[in-house]
Write an enzyme that holds these catalytic residues in place. Sequence first.
Site, PDB file in Angstrom:
ATOM      1  N   ARG A 151      31.487  44.149  52.875  1.00 43.90           N
ATOM      2  CA  ARG A 151      31.763  44.096  54.311  1.00 43.90           C
ATOM      3  C   ARG A 151      30.417  44.166  55.024  1.00 43.90           C
ATOM      4  O   ARG A 151      29.452  44.738  54.520  1.00 43.90           O
ATOM      5  CB  ARG A 151      32.633  45.277  54.733  1.00 43.90           C
ATOM      6  CG  ARG A 151      33.979  45.370  54.008  1.00 43.90           C
ATOM      7  CD  ARG A 151      34.710  46.638  54.425  1.00 43.90           C
ATOM      8  NE  ARG A 151      36.027  46.748  53.799  1.00 43.90           N
ATOM      9  CZ  ARG A 151      36.268  47.413  52.667  1.00 43.90           C
ATOM     10  NH1 ARG A 151      35.264  48.029  52.035  1.00 43.90           N
ATOM     11  NH2 ARG A 151      37.489  47.470  52.164  1.00 43.90           N
ATOM     12  N   LYS A 174      35.066  52.001  52.937  1.00 46.08           N
ATOM     13  CA  LYS A 174      35.982  52.737  53.796  1.00 46.08           C
ATOM     14  C   LYS A 174      36.386  54.049  53.143  1.00 46.08           C
ATOM     15  O   LYS A 174      36.474  54.158  51.914  1.00 46.08           O
ATOM     16  CB  LYS A 174      37.220  51.885  54.084  1.00 46.08           C
ATOM     17  CG  LYS A 174      36.935  50.662  54.963  1.00 46.08           C
ATOM     18  CD  LYS A 174      38.215  49.900  55.249  1.00 46.08           C
ATOM     19  CE  LYS A 174      37.960  48.710  56.178  1.00 46.08           C
ATOM     20  NZ  LYS A 174      39.204  47.960  56.468  1.00 46.08           N
ATOM     21  N   HIS A 242      32.729  37.976  57.939  1.00 44.84           N
ATOM     22  CA  HIS A 242      33.779  38.522  57.085  1.00 44.84           C
ATOM     23  C   HIS A 242      34.428  37.433  56.231  1.00 44.84           C
ATOM     24  O   HIS A 242      34.916  37.708  55.130  1.00 44.84           O
ATOM     25  CB  HIS A 242      34.838  39.236  57.929  1.00 44.84           C
ATOM     26  CG  HIS A 242      35.685  40.185  57.131  1.00 44.84           C
ATOM     27  ND1 HIS A 242      35.162  41.338  56.578  1.00 44.84           N
ATOM     28  CD2 HIS A 242      36.991  40.153  56.782  1.00 44.84           C
ATOM     29  CE1 HIS A 242      36.130  41.986  55.928  1.00 44.84           C
ATOM     30  NE2 HIS A 242      37.246  41.277  56.039  1.00 44.84           N
ATOM     31  N   ARG A 245      33.031  37.232  52.779  1.00 49.79           N
ATOM     32  CA  ARG A 245      33.625  38.191  51.826  1.00 49.79           C
ATOM     33  C   ARG A 245      34.943  37.643  51.283  1.00 49.79           C
ATOM     34  O   ARG A 245      35.221  37.738  50.081  1.00 49.79           O
ATOM     35  CB  ARG A 245      33.822  39.527  52.537  1.00 49.79           C
ATOM     36  CG  ARG A 245      34.644  40.567  51.770  1.00 49.79           C
ATOM     37  CD  ARG A 245      34.634  41.879  52.551  1.00 49.79           C
ATOM     38  NE  ARG A 245      35.781  42.723  52.267  1.00 49.79           N
ATOM     39  CZ  ARG A 245      35.814  43.644  51.299  1.00 49.79           C
ATOM     40  NH1 ARG A 245      34.769  43.798  50.501  1.00 49.79           N
ATOM     41  NH2 ARG A 245      36.882  44.392  51.124  1.00 49.79           N
ATOM     42  N   HIS A 268      39.174  47.829  47.706  1.00 48.32           N
ATOM     43  CA  HIS A 268      40.488  47.985  48.325  1.00 48.32           C
ATOM     44  C   HIS A 268      41.177  49.228  47.777  1.00 48.32           C
ATOM     45  O   HIS A 268      41.200  49.457  46.561  1.00 48.32           O
ATOM     46  CB  HIS A 268      41.375  46.771  48.041  1.00 48.32           C
ATOM     47  CG  HIS A 268      41.009  45.570  48.849  1.00 48.32           C
ATOM     48  ND1 HIS A 268      41.386  44.286  48.500  1.00 48.32           N
ATOM     49  CD2 HIS A 268      40.297  45.442  50.005  1.00 48.32           C
ATOM     50  CE1 HIS A 268      40.919  43.432  49.402  1.00 48.32           C
ATOM     51  NE2 HIS A 268      40.266  44.108  50.327  1.00 48.32           N
ATOM     52  N   TYR A 277      44.811  37.323  48.382  1.00 49.20           N
ATOM     53  CA  TYR A 277      43.978  36.229  47.902  1.00 49.20           C
ATOM     54  C   TYR A 277      44.716  35.298  46.959  1.00 49.20           C
ATOM     55  O   TYR A 277      44.314  34.156  46.774  1.00 49.20           O
ATOM     56  CB  TYR A 277      42.703  36.789  47.246  1.00 49.20           C
ATOM     57  CG  TYR A 277      41.856  37.511  48.261  1.00 49.20           C
ATOM     58  CD1 TYR A 277      41.196  36.798  49.258  1.00 49.20           C
ATOM     59  CD2 TYR A 277      41.765  38.897  48.268  1.00 49.20           C
ATOM     60  CE1 TYR A 277      40.450  37.448  50.224  1.00 49.20           C
ATOM     61  CE2 TYR A 277      41.021  39.557  49.219  1.00 49.20           C
ATOM     62  CZ  TYR A 277      40.367  38.826  50.201  1.00 49.20           C
ATOM     63  OH  TYR A 277      39.639  39.476  51.166  1.00 49.20           O
TER      64      TYR A 277
END
Length: 296
Positions: A151, A174, A242, A245, A268, A277
């Site tokens: 990211r 994150k 983004h 990515r 994730h 995806y």
Amino acid sequence: MNAPSLPFQFAEALVRDRRRSAHTVRAYQACAERLVTFLQSHWGRGIDRSALAGATTADLRAFLAHRRASGLGNASAARELSAVRGFLAWAADGAPGPVLKGPRVKKGVPRPVAPDEAVALAETVSDEAVEPWIGARDWAVLLLLYGAGLRIGEALSLTGAALPLGETLSVTGKREKTRMVPILPQVRDAIERYVALCPYGTAAKEPIFRGAKGGPLSPAVIRRSVRRARAALGLSDRTTPHALRHSFATHLLGRGADLRSLQELLGHASLSSTQIYTRVDAAHLLDVYRNAHPRA
């Protein structure tokens, strides 16, 4: 002694007058050489600077058609056109040259950025930088997004503690979750080149990527540069930092990566976030089928 070729003189001017990076100079000189070779055949005679300055829109269109016939994609064609326009303007001492719009990419549902488009985007952002070290910085940041799936916030939060780089990079994503990401040699080389050029140093607790005045680099700076570059290349407005990515993930999946490994690489928390995806890749395959199958 023979006089330097026109493409070589153009390259010298890029270094002397516009302070372009070595990478950009090599790319633009190669484009100029291709144009000169084409025009010599197209016109059936030698090329000097005054002849080059007289090139027309029809000549430029013929050159672009010749390059597209060799398999050049839209983004690469737009970049080639930008380089040869600069060459022709140099030959004409800055006078307006032939006008020809670059190829456009049709807008539609979100799609991964193609590999040649990702590279052309990064190169164009780098080329437009006001200083060589800033161009090297932007090139390195965009390669991290496309080549490692980071990211933008993750890339810009890297500190000097990550240096020197090895084959993997520790990334904090994150919820402060840390993951290990493999680093391609091309990405490592780009970062190392930027670090060598950056005038602000790389202390362990300081950000690697700096703004023009030495502070932390803002994501907004990269986003603005990408917007300008995608307009110049005729890319969709969905081509964002983004999106690089997303392209990293989609291309890995298309090459056989399993979802669990992809989940780890992307950081994730849930596998369901990664499963999007599979839908993107299926949509891409459907496009390929429709365009290629004689009964489609």
